[in-house]
Write an enzyme that holds these catalytic residues in place. Structure first.
Site, PDB file in Angstrom:
ATOM      1  N   GLY A 105       0.522   1.645  -3.926  1.00 22.53           N
ATOM      2  CA  GLY A 105      -0.758   2.038  -3.500  1.00 22.53           C
ATOM      3  C   GLY A 105      -1.849   1.161  -3.716  1.00 22.53           C
TER       4      GLY A 105
ATOM      5  N   SER B 209       0.852  -1.273  -0.088  1.00 23.65           N
ATOM      6  CA  SER B 209      -0.133  -0.066  -0.073  1.00 23.65           C
ATOM      7  C   SER B 209       0.729   1.110   0.050  1.00 23.65           C
ATOM      8  CB  SER B 209      -0.840   0.047   1.215  1.00 23.65           C
ATOM      9  OG  SER B 209      -1.943  -1.115   1.388  1.00 23.65           O
ATOM     10  N   CYS B 210       1.982   1.033   0.128  1.00 22.17           N
ATOM     11  CA  CYS B 210       3.118   2.145   0.149  1.00 22.17           C
ATOM     12  C   CYS B 210       3.081   2.640  -1.542  1.00 22.17           C
ATOM     13  CB  CYS B 210       4.656   1.976   0.535  1.00 22.17           C
ATOM     14  SG  CYS B 210       4.842   1.928   2.345  1.00 22.17           S
ATOM     15  N   LEU B 211       3.532   4.041  -1.589  1.00 19.48           N
ATOM     16  CA  LEU B 211       3.639   4.547  -3.055  1.00 19.48           C
ATOM     17  C   LEU B 211       4.878   4.852  -3.460  1.00 19.48           C
ATOM     18  CD1 LEU B 211       1.462   5.381  -5.188  1.00 19.48           C
ATOM     19  CD2 LEU B 211       1.426   7.778  -4.067  1.00 19.48           C
TER      20      LEU B 211
END
Lengths: 422, 171
Positions: B103, B37-39
């Site tokens: 994401g 979910s990190c970008l």
């Protein structure tokens, strides 16, 4: 003695800062690139520390006594072979004029020259850490002359240190890994602070009511019970004999958690749990172990690519029952109930499974207590890493509610077994 | 993960860990592993070959009190910090372009609400628009992890999923 997250956070920054300085100095000294691996604050019992040392590899260490801002001992420990390799590099750097035979294969022991070179390296590392702590604490720490230690067990390293924890005492350890890029020379670092010195520091750094240090015993009991339940469940469901190989309680920055997960495709089952505490629970298997589990749980021959419907549901079921066992173990110690969600299956790069959880927790906290468990099987592939990451404020509350006398009554049954993992 | 010391010609890509950002002006490859979910936010100036990569964890740094110390942790502050450092190294603000990847929403947990990945994507897009930086390409969302490699010199962002060779996209 009481501690809180702010105090532990400062300790964590000390460990990071110290590891950074130590790595920088190693680079300077050896002329090789180095990097800091995962840094952790570890709560460990004396017997686990000793067990850590008894892996049959020869080790060398350099230890110094600290006085002033922190009192206790700081010990840098290398595998013997790595120490020799570093000394070799160092002496080679010293130039061809140096009168040494720098061939590691022929260097089968430490002579006066190599021992003093190794001591020098260890001392510079120790000083790096200590300077880093002094910076963070804005204080002065005095360091004794370094002492060279060699051996296969913990005894020569810590045996004569009063500050080293007794078998049943819980110690707060600083653990850092520094690797030289490409050559994989790592080492571990231990700090054994004096209890009074630690207590004084915690008092200074604490910004909230915090929790009694003795209640950390409850932490350890939670970790123990949870791990034991996982191994038991896994054995019952798969028929594969498993046991708890590693069980750690770490305090780390959220960002460090995914870094710790293998950078490969893993199979996992994730849960959120709700109660006191709430949080997230992840079981991660390498692909081979996951296949073994499917084979063990699904009696008929399945012709599926990767993990199809049957495989997925078998792993989810195993995860579900392991999660119930794990959280029941916790609930028992804390005398509460903890519910968990339905399982979410994942087959992806390891870190990708962990980052959503740390993002969610990251809204309200910078650090997390991670209950790290590795369950292994004897002879067959069954490696399961368990990450239990509770919400910080919930955990603090849960521990505060904990009746320490009650913990004493909860029997300890988990036992470490020797696992042949070769 | 920080690397201390540099060896000339070392081929290892520079690793950009969670909450970190790195700016470079050469053919260095900047790499972030296992984004869920990190970008990953990549900015570059095609004229000067100066660019940078951020591996952000949360959407909103303006309301967080540690964003001065860790600008790379938040989408909004990371974009501003990248831009500032690139301009300091000689990039031209008005020429800078952006690419983003990551994401994902890996899990449908109740506590996750609308999805932690979606919040990061939305925050990055809003900040880029506010600063007038055009978003040239994106590979975002879904329910799978990504590893990204960014070369500021060419502006190429390679996105790999865990599907092996089938899972490679070049943005």
């Amino acid at each position: 003695m009481k501690l809180d997250v702010n105090a532990l956070g400062t300790f964590y920054r000390m460990a990071r800062e110290g590891a950074g300085l130590a790595a920088g100095r190693l680079t300077h000294m050896l002329g090789v690139e180095t990097k800091v691996g995962v840094t952790k604050l570890n709560f460990m019992r004396g017997q686990e520390i000793r067990r850590d040392f008894e892996d049959a590899t020869e080790k060398v260490g350099v230890r110094v006594k600290l006085t002033g801002g922190i009192e206790g001992y700081s010990v840098v420990v290398f595998e013997r072979e790595n120490a020799l390799r570093i000394v070799e590099t160092l002496l080679a750097e010293a130039g061809p004029d140096a009168d040494v035979d720098a061939n590691v294969d022929e260097l089968d022991g430490f002579d006066e020259m190599t021992e003093s070179a190794a001591t020098e390296v260890g001392h510079i590392m120790n000083s790096g850490f200590i300077d880093g702590w002094a910076d963070v604490l804005e204080t002065v720490i005095d360091v004794s002359t370094p002492e060279f230690v060699e051996g296969q067990t913990a005894e020569p390293f810590f045996g004569d240190i009063d500050e080293a924890p007794a078998d049943d005492d819980l110690a707060l350890l600083f653990q850092s890994q520094i690797e030289t890029v490409g050559t994989e020379v790592g080492f571990s670092h231990y700090l054994f602070p004096k209890r009074e010195s630690m207590s004084k520091l915690l008092e200074q750094l604490r910004t909230s009511e915090g929790i009694e240090y003795d209640k950390l015993d409850g932490f350890d009991r939670m970790a123990e019970r949870g791990a034991e339940e996982v191994a038991k469940t896994a054995t019952t469901l798969t028929g594969i004999d498993t046991s708890v190989d590693i069980r750690r309680l770490n305090f780390v920055s959220l960002e460090a958690i995914p870094e710790q997960v293998a950078n490969e495709k893993l199979v996992g089952v994730a849960f959120e749990f709700d109660g006191m505490p709430s949080g997230y629970l992840l079981f991660l298997f390498d692909e081979e172990s996951a296949h073994e589990i499917v084979d063990a749980m699904v009696p008929m021959e399945v012709d599926e690519d990767g993990f199809g419907e049957m495989g997925t549901s078998a792993i989810k079921e195993l995860g579900n029952i392991m999660a119930s066992g794990f959280l029941d173990g916790w609930a028992n110690v804390l005398d509460t109930t903890i519910d968990h969600s339905t399982p979410e299956f994942i087959h992806d790069i390891g870190a990708a499974a962990v980052d959503p959880v740390i993002i969610q927790l990251g809204e309200n906290q910078d650090f997390a207590f991670v209950f790290d468990t590795v369950v292994m099987a004897d002879g067959r592939e069954f490696d399961c890493e368990v990450y239990a990451i509770p919400d910080e404020s919930d955990l603090e509350r849960a521990l505060n509610n904990l009746d320490v006398d009650r913990i004493e009554e909860t029997p300890t049954t988990a036992e470490f077994q020797e696992v042949d993992n070769t | 993960m920080k690397t201390y010391g540099t060896e000339p010609g070392a081929p290892t890509p520079v690793q950009v860990g969670i909450s970190e950002l790195v700016v470079s002006d050469g053919d260095d490859t900047l790499k972030s592993y296992g984004l869920g979910s990190c970008l990953a936010i990549a900015l570059y100036d095609p004229n000067t070959n100066i660019g940078g990569l951020a591996h952000v964890m949360l959407p909103d740094g303006d309301t967080a009190d540690n964003s001065d110390r860790k600008p790379g942790k938040y989408a909004d502050t990371a974009i501003r910090a990248l831009l500032r450092r690139m301009v300091e190294q000689g990039a031209n603000y008005t020429a800078v372009e952006a690419k983003i990847a990551g994401g994902s929403d890996m899990f449908e947990f109740e506590s996750f609400g609308d999805g932690v990945g979606q919040r990061n994507i939305a925050a990055a897009k809003t900040e880029l628009e506010k600063l007038g930086v055009p978003l040239e390409a994106e590979d975002v969302g879904g329910e799978y992890g990504r590893t990204v490699e960014f070369t500021p010199g060419t502006g190429t962002l390679v996105v790999k999923t865990s599907d092996g060779d089938n899972g490679v996209t070049e943005l």
